[in-house]
Design a protein around this motif. Structure first.
Motif, mmCIF file in Angstrom:
data_model
loop_
_atom_site.group_PDB
_atom_site.id
_atom_site.type_symbol
_atom_site.label_atom_id
_atom_site.label_comp_id
_atom_site.label_asym_id
_atom_site.label_seq_id
_atom_site.Cartn_x
_atom_site.Cartn_y
_atom_site.Cartn_z
ATOM 1 N N ALA A 125 14.310 -0.710 14.304
ATOM 2 C CA ALA A 125 14.462 0.694 14.692
ATOM 3 C C ALA A 125 13.092 1.344 14.826
ATOM 4 C CB ALA A 125 15.305 1.458 13.662
ATOM 5 N N ASN A 126 13.015 2.336 15.714
ATOM 6 C CA ASN A 126 11.758 3.082 15.895
ATOM 7 C C ASN A 126 11.764 4.384 15.101
ATOM 8 O OD1 ASN A 126 13.669 4.403 17.480
ATOM 9 N ND2 ASN A 126 12.240 4.819 19.168
ATOM 10 N N TYR B 234 9.846 9.922 14.028
ATOM 11 C CA TYR B 234 9.649 10.976 13.024
ATOM 12 C C TYR B 234 8.230 11.526 13.083
ATOM 13 C CZ TYR B 234 9.011 13.323 8.560
ATOM 14 O OH TYR B 234 8.713 14.243 7.592
ATOM 15 N N PHE B 235 7.241 10.648 13.123
ATOM 16 C CA PHE B 235 5.860 11.121 13.082
ATOM 17 C C PHE B 235 5.403 11.696 14.422
ATOM 18 C CE2 PHE B 235 5.722 8.393 9.250
ATOM 19 C CZ PHE B 235 5.285 9.368 8.359
ATOM 20 N N PRO C 186 5.952 14.988 22.052
ATOM 21 C CA PRO C 186 7.307 14.715 22.550
ATOM 22 C C PRO C 186 7.881 13.494 21.827
ATOM 23 C CG PRO C 186 5.790 15.104 24.373
ATOM 24 C CD PRO C 186 4.944 14.986 23.133
ATOM 25 N N GLN C 187 9.112 13.598 21.385
ATOM 26 C CA GLN C 187 9.726 12.515 20.635
ATOM 27 C C GLN C 187 10.514 11.583 21.551
ATOM 28 O OE1 GLN C 187 11.538 15.299 17.600
ATOM 29 N NE2 GLN C 187 10.988 13.614 16.228
ATOM 30 N N ASP C 188 10.252 10.290 21.390
ATOM 31 C CA ASP C 188 11.059 9.305 22.087
ATOM 32 C C ASP C 188 12.479 9.355 21.539
ATOM 33 O OD1 ASP C 188 8.898 8.361 23.572
ATOM 34 O OD2 ASP C 188 8.321 6.933 22.013
ATOM 35 N N TRP D 262 2.891 6.642 5.884
ATOM 36 C CA TRP D 262 2.263 7.764 6.569
ATOM 37 C C TRP D 262 1.010 7.303 7.314
ATOM 38 C CZ3 TRP D 262 5.073 8.708 2.189
ATOM 39 C CH2 TRP D 262 5.952 9.785 2.221
ATOM 40 N N PRO D 263 0.825 7.776 8.538
ATOM 41 C CA PRO D 263 -0.381 7.417 9.287
ATOM 42 C C PRO D 263 -1.592 8.153 8.739
ATOM 43 C CG PRO D 263 0.926 8.982 10.538
ATOM 44 C CD PRO D 263 1.738 8.630 9.326
#
Length: 264
Positions: A31-32, A37-38, A45-47, A206-207
């Motif tokens: 799953a992506n 989320y991030f 823009p969210q995929d 978290w990035p």
């Protein structure tokens, strides 16, 4: 000249072994969730959220399912047949009319070419690894789909309707399966006499540059608030078990090491 030994090693790799390795690597759920989320957290823009499950049957055949967050197939229970076979020094992964030719790249498999009718597909498989799969959108953006770990849970919900003498005031459902990449399960509702309780799990990394530590997070949702958690708990991502008790509901979840079966 420095690339000659590397290319020679790839060509010399036994094709049947490479195909067998990819066939063992692919099965699982992906799953992506984290990328989507991030993207939202960064104001990007969210995929759209996507989750895939590759199942291997008792006869060794493989099928691909697009699934929802509860693990239910979105486009029929049969799924799409998937074959993996040697193609010279490459390995051919075929789903429907599209074949992706993959070559070993270290411990991963990376795209070397495509055959068949692949142009109408929304994404292109670029890499398969122990951590997950990478796809590319037509505009070149990458979609990271992390490999999910199966999770077995029990959930108990306090009943709000009167119960007969000697009957428990709590429901109890065990052996409920989800995964740690945004998977969900529900309990209560219906004729149980208890409200619906939905739990969801993420394995959050978290990035940078955040100082937040990676965490295994268990969220609780109600039927009225499917997208906003009413509470959550967290643990080290290496923990085998995580639980929560909100007085009106409680749950305990155990991360499975294999897909063999529940052990909550």
């Amino acid at each position: 000249m420095r690339f000659i030994p590397i290319l020679a090693a790839i060509v010399a790799l036994p094709a049947t072994a490479a195909a067998q390795d990819l066939a063992e690597l692919v099965p699982g759920t992906y799953a992506n969730t984290e990328q989507v989320y991030f993207q939202g957290e960064a104001g990007e823009p969210q995929d759209r959220w996507i989750s895939l499950r590759f199942n291997t049957g008792d006869d060794g055949s493989m099928r691909l399912h697009s699934i929802d967050s509860f693990g239910q197939p979105l486009y029929g229970a049969e799924g799409q047949p998937v074959t993996i076979e040697a193609r010279g020094e490459l390995t051919a992964l075929t789903a429907g009319d599209c074949t992706r030719l993959m070559r070993p790249g270290g411990e991963d498999f990376v795209l070397a070419g495509s055959e068949g009718d692949c142009d109408d597909l929304p994404v292109r498989m670029e890499r398969v690894s122990a951590a997950g799969m990478t796809f590319s959108w037509p505009d070149g953006r990458m979609m990271e789909m992390r490999r999910a770990r199966p999770v077995s849970c029990w959930i108990s919900v306090r009943k709000t309707e009167p119960v007969a003498e000697g009957e428990s005031e709590w429901t109890f459902d065990a052996g409920l399966m989800m995964h740690d990449q945004g998977g969900r399960i529900r309990a209560g509702g219906g004729d149980s006499g208890a409200p619906v309780a939905i739990i969801r799990m993420r394995n959050v990394i978290w990035p940078p540059p955040t100082r937040n530590r990676p965490s295994l997070v268990l969220y609780v949702h109600t039927e009225d608030e499917p997208n906003r958690a009413v509470s959550y708990s967290w643990a080290d991502p290496g923990a085998n078990r995580i639980g929560i008790n909100l007085r009106w509901m409680q749950a305990s979840c155990t991360v499975q090491q294999t897909e063999e079966g529940p052990d909550a």
